[in-house]
Design a protein around this motif. Structure first.
Motif, PDB file in Angstrom:
ATOM      1  N   GLU A  48       1.329  -1.580  -0.257  1.00 32.31           N
ATOM      2  CA  GLU A  48       0.135  -0.026  -0.096  1.00 32.31           C
ATOM      3  C   GLU A  48       0.675   1.696  -0.050  1.00 32.31           C
ATOM      4  O   GLU A  48       1.236   2.186  -0.823  1.00 32.31           O
ATOM      5  N   SER A  49       2.265   1.168   0.834  1.00 32.45           N
ATOM      6  CA  SER A  49       3.214   2.118   1.014  1.00 32.45           C
ATOM      7  C   SER A  49       3.173   2.830  -0.753  1.00 32.45           C
ATOM      8  O   SER A  49       3.530   3.628  -1.220  1.00 32.45           O
ATOM      9  N   LYS A  52       0.575   4.278  -2.992  1.00 32.72           N
ATOM     10  CA  LYS A  52       0.456   5.780  -2.250  1.00 32.72           C
ATOM     11  C   LYS A  52       1.569   6.050  -2.705  1.00 32.72           C
ATOM     12  O   LYS A  52       1.036   8.115  -3.647  1.00 32.72           O
ATOM     13  N   SER A  55       0.986   6.069  -6.859  1.00 35.44           N
ATOM     14  CA  SER A  55      -0.356   7.454  -7.011  1.00 35.44           C
ATOM     15  C   SER A  55      -0.303   8.495  -6.778  1.00 35.44           C
ATOM     16  O   SER A  55      -1.127   9.878  -7.847  1.00 35.44           O
ATOM     17  N   SER A  56       0.088   8.986  -5.688  1.00 36.95           N
ATOM     18  CA  SER A  56       0.623  10.718  -5.275  1.00 36.95           C
ATOM     19  C   SER A  56       1.366  11.289  -6.472  1.00 36.95           C
ATOM     20  O   SER A  56       1.750  12.788  -6.480  1.00 36.95           O
TER      21      SER A  56
END
Length: 201
Positions: A48-49, A52, A55-56
């Motif tokens: 998940e990190s 993220k 996506s950021s």
């Protein structure tokens, strides 16, 4: 149906409870694929990190478009439904319906379609890809970092989607999703025609 003994929401503690809470906030429920992957919560949080960070950097709209294309190419109903639900936070159901049915004919920009085609190629036959594939993205205005982000977004989807498929995890339908959208997200769109590769079946 998976044979895995997954932690229920009532039993969840520590990192697992944190993961479940995150899904309740973003999706409104905890899907079975989260429960399965959370059997190793440290690894799931690391993944998940990673997503993220991608996506950021790439931007949420581009990230979700790449994810939807990749999930479709992989054949992952789990990810199509979950990310269809997430995508409704940034676009209308009408727009998402058109993308789900055929992103080539959904009013997207040429650059967005090319990005999604690239994701499909990566998820179906990455070994056949050449500099021509990345050059197409560069010609349409993507920077080298954006090309890497698009590549990593599609590749990361393979990790979670194929893991969930391999473990035969139950499919959850997001709450409050219309039957029309659910049908569009679950209907395979093959053969997909990708420039340079022709039809992919």
């Amino acid at each position: 149906m998976t044979i895995l003994r997954m932690t229920t929401e009532a039993e969840a503690t520590g990192l697992t409870a944190q993961i479940y809470d995150d899904d309740r906030r973003s999706l409104g429920y905890v899907p079975s694929h989260t429960k399965a992957m959370s059997l190793n919560p440290e690894a799931f949080l690391a993944w998940e990190s990673l997503t993220k960070a991608i996506s950021s950097s790439l931007g949420l709209r581009r990230y979700e478009l790449v994810t939807l294309a990749a999930a479709q190419a992989i054949g992952s109903s789990h990810c199509r439904l979950a990310h269809g639900k997430k995508t409704l936070s940034i676009m209308s159901e009408e727009e998402l319906l058109a993308i789900a049915r055929d992103f080539h004919d959904a009013g997207l920009s040429e650059a967005e379609v090319a990005m999604m085609d690239y994701a499909v190629e990566l998820c179906t036959d990455a070994a056949a890809m050449t500099d021509a594939d990345t050059q197409r993205l560069r010609d349409l205005g993507y920077s080298d970092r954006e090309i890497v982000d698009i590549t990593m977004a599609a590749a990361a989807r393979n990790f979670i989607s194929r893991s969930v498929l391999a473990m035969a995890v139950d499919l959850d339908v997001p709450r409050e999703m219309s039957e029309e959208l659910k049908s569009a997200l679950l209907t395979p769109l093959f053969p997909l025609k990708v420039p340079g590769l022709g039809s992919i079946t």
